[in-house]
Write a protein that holds these residues in place. Sequence first.
Motif, PDB file in Angstrom:
ATOM      1  N   ASN B 182       0.829  -1.215   0.000  1.00  0.00           N
ATOM      2  CA  ASN B 182       0.000   0.000   0.000  1.00  0.00           C
ATOM      3  C   ASN B 182       0.862   1.263   0.000  1.00  0.00           C
ATOM      4  OD1 ASN B 182      -2.471  -1.442   0.178  1.00  0.00           O
ATOM      5  ND2 ASN B 182      -2.068  -1.792   2.355  1.00  0.00           N
ATOM      6  N   THR B 183       2.132   1.101  -0.297  1.00  0.00           N
ATOM      7  CA  THR B 183       3.147   2.171  -0.307  1.00  0.00           C
ATOM      8  C   THR B 183       3.300   2.836   1.051  1.00  0.00           C
ATOM      9  OG1 THR B 183       1.794   4.077  -1.023  1.00  0.00           O
ATOM     10  CG2 THR B 183       2.615   2.627  -2.737  1.00  0.00           C
ATOM     11  N   CYS B 184       2.953   2.118   2.117  1.00  0.00           N
ATOM     12  CA  CYS B 184       3.166   2.656   3.468  1.00  0.00           C
ATOM     13  C   CYS B 184       4.593   2.331   3.895  1.00  0.00           C
ATOM     14  CB  CYS B 184       2.178   2.048   4.466  1.00  0.00           C
ATOM     15  SG  CYS B 184       0.502   2.563   4.162  1.00  0.00           S
ATOM     16  N   GLY B 201      10.668   7.425  12.880  1.00  0.00           N
ATOM     17  CA  GLY B 201       9.658   7.397  13.937  1.00  0.00           C
ATOM     18  C   GLY B 201       8.490   8.337  13.652  1.00  0.00           C
ATOM     19  N   ASP B 202       8.772   9.418  12.895  1.00  0.00           N
ATOM     20  CA  ASP B 202       7.724  10.399  12.621  1.00  0.00           C
ATOM     21  C   ASP B 202       6.832  10.005  11.455  1.00  0.00           C
ATOM     22  OD1 ASP B 202      10.112  13.082  13.238  1.00  0.00           O
ATOM     23  OD2 ASP B 202       8.833  11.933  14.611  1.00  0.00           O
ATOM     24  N   CYS B 203       7.294   9.048  10.641  1.00  0.00           N
ATOM     25  CA  CYS B 203       6.488   8.764   9.445  1.00  0.00           C
ATOM     26  C   CYS B 203       6.248   7.284   9.205  1.00  0.00           C
ATOM     27  CB  CYS B 203       7.134   9.393   8.214  1.00  0.00           C
ATOM     28  SG  CYS B 203       8.739   8.698   7.919  1.00  0.00           S
ATOM     29  N   ALA B 204       6.605   6.454  10.144  1.00  0.00           N
ATOM     30  CA  ALA B 204       6.352   5.024   9.980  1.00  0.00           C
ATOM     31  C   ALA B 204       4.862   4.806   9.775  1.00  0.00           C
ATOM     32  CB  ALA B 204       6.818   4.261  11.222  1.00  0.00           C
ATOM     33  N   GLY B 205       4.511   4.046   8.751  1.00  0.00           N
ATOM     34  CA  GLY B 205       3.110   3.773   8.489  1.00  0.00           C
ATOM     35  C   GLY B 205       2.462   4.765   7.538  1.00  0.00           C
ATOM     36  N   GLN B 206       3.116   5.917   7.330  1.00  0.00           N
ATOM     37  CA  GLN B 206       2.534   6.873   6.378  1.00  0.00           C
ATOM     38  C   GLN B 206       2.852   6.414   4.964  1.00  0.00           C
ATOM     39  OE1 GLN B 206       4.136  10.744   7.196  1.00  0.00           O
ATOM     40  NE2 GLN B 206       2.833  11.081   8.974  1.00  0.00           N
ATOM     41  N   THR B 207       2.058   6.895   3.988  1.00  0.00           N
ATOM     42  CA  THR B 207       2.354   6.540   2.599  1.00  0.00           C
ATOM     43  C   THR B 207       3.523   7.405   2.108  1.00  0.00           C
ATOM     44  OG1 THR B 207       0.875   8.185   1.685  1.00  0.00           O
ATOM     45  CG2 THR B 207      -0.073   6.010   2.160  1.00  0.00           C
ATOM     46  N   ILE B 212       7.193  11.737   2.260  1.00  0.00           N
ATOM     47  CA  ILE B 212       8.340  12.349   1.577  1.00  0.00           C
ATOM     48  C   ILE B 212       8.027  13.819   1.290  1.00  0.00           C
ATOM     49  CG2 ILE B 212       9.846  12.251  -0.463  1.00  0.00           C
ATOM     50  CD1 ILE B 212      10.109   9.765   1.166  1.00  0.00           C
ATOM     51  N   PRO B 213       8.879  14.743   1.787  1.00  0.00           N
ATOM     52  CA  PRO B 213       8.571  16.174   1.624  1.00  0.00           C
ATOM     53  C   PRO B 213       8.530  16.615   0.153  1.00  0.00           C
ATOM     54  CG  PRO B 213      10.344  15.854   3.225  1.00  0.00           C
ATOM     55  CD  PRO B 213      10.089  14.533   2.598  1.00  0.00           C
TER      56      PRO B 213
END
Lengths: 124, 503
Positions: B182-184, B201-207, B212-213
């Motif tokens: 799911n591109t997570c 730690g701040d973006c684990a699980g995010q797509t 990515i900024p």
Amino acid sequence: MEKKRVLVIDDEKLMVKSTCRALEMYQFETIGALDGESGLKAAQSEKPDIILLDIMMPVVDGWHVLERLKRHEDTAHIPVIIFTAKEYSDGVKIAREHGAVDFITKPFDLDEIVEMLQSYLIME
Amino acid sequence: MSDSSMDARTVLIVDDSKFICSHVAKMLGEHGFRVDTATTGNEALLKIAQSTPDFLIIDIGLPDMSGIDFLRELYVKDNPYEAIMITGQEKLENTKKAMELGAFGSIAKPVVWNSLEPMLLRAAEFVRIKKERFQKLELLHESIEKKTEELNETVNVLENQGRRFDTIVNSMEEGLLAVDNNTCIMMFNCQAEKIFGIRFGDCAGQTLLEAIPDQTIAENMLTQIQGNPLYSSTIMTILSMDLGKRHFQITMNTVFDEKQISIGSVFTFLDISDRIKSEQLRSSFLSLVAHELRTPLTIVTNDLMAISGSENREIVDEMRLSCGTLDHLVNNLLMFTKLSDASYVVKPGSLDIVQLVTAEAKKKRQHALRRGIHIEVENKLSSVELVSDGRLIAIILDALLDNAVKFNRQDGAVRIKLELSKQPLESYLRIAVIDQGCGIAENLVDRIFNAFTQGEDHLVRKFGGMGTGLFLAKRAAYLLSATLDITDNTADGCCFTLLLPAS
């Protein structure tokens, strides 16, 4: 028949001299310029029929000279052939994108360059 | 008493009356019990600590503590023994209390065997059951302890492996980023944190798009996943707070489980900024060298034209030929340097291969005609559009034609055949260059594509050249994902065949 006039712009004095001498043997009238600025002035004052332009020149390189030739109303119509010893992967395409009509690598076959000059002069 | 459950049982009698202790002890001893006595609660507790009896016969009134308090100390319900209370004139509620605290039963004084025996019999069964239960509990406890130990060991091993994995991954020079289907984001290493300026730690699980900024980078990565199921690679410039503007080769690999089902993708980010800079410097240097070598050559060639009067014709022609050879050698040397570099970048573009072949043949024709050699293009196709690198194809044709002319017989011929072969999965363009020379000795065929080789050393003296032409052609073919081989070799000539993918 009136001789066609070729302006040769190259920072190598011997190159200008030998190219002019060789083209004169093919019944061209030649004008030489040893840098970009004097080449631009010569193009405006002498109004040649065609220009042979080197790229690797100090201070003002060939691409900048070409750009200014194409911008000036007195010289914009003059066909320019890039002649250079530098390696280009697609020289003809790059030359045409900058406004030149063709591209030839040094050392060139004189017959080939004469054929090229004549083809563009006929088209003009 | 014959019940086997009563065999060899131990009894502790707790009574401040030595007479009662003696009396009951004697009674029990006659019936096969092993008996011990204590006259106080504390003495009894000490003895129980040393050796657990099966039964306790307890006076409800002890000198140092009440029988009730003593029972409390015993935790009868939690121990594999039973307690029988000896009661006197106590209130019923004390007896009741004793039962609540786990006493099995009570027996009134004076203690006689007829009233003691049935109680002991019933208590024995309970003791047996209790003991079994305690044994099972102990075994269970042991098993749990063992399993816990094994589990802790496994956890330690996994933690160590995890730490080792983290150490390895975080010591990589390349950035590493893994996503699921799911591109997570599932993981990324320290280098990736530096590249993107974000912490795992701040973006684990995010797509990817959320985390990515730089959205351009994220979209490119998504395109790579969507575009190719297995592998892809691209070069992008990333501006990072920590590293500044750098060029990265971003490679995507799909990850499969043991059942060959895709579970996600892994991206690596290799910093190639230095390589690109080095290539640019190299390219600039080569351009300069080319310019410096070619300029005097041009002047000499031009000047030869000027002195080519009829009396000097032959000399001039020789000099012009030599200049031509020198120019060709310079070109080959420069090209050899360029193509030998592993970082050479192929630049595909749309081209008409028929036109290209025709132009290359035309270039060689005049030179070939000096030896009476004709170059013919045999082609049934009017034009064939390809996406390929025209420069590299020109290098191959130049080398093959050069050789075909050089090693041909006087007044021979060179044929160039073009054929398009369409297959279900891939189409190929076959370009064959056939000469009428003397062929290549069998023992030299294997070396023919090596650098600086002309088959046999004496051929260098006879025919000149550096022996780089076929090496360049082979290298160019490799860069084009094409093949170049000798497909025919006889005493009447050779055939070199180039097989180009023609998608």
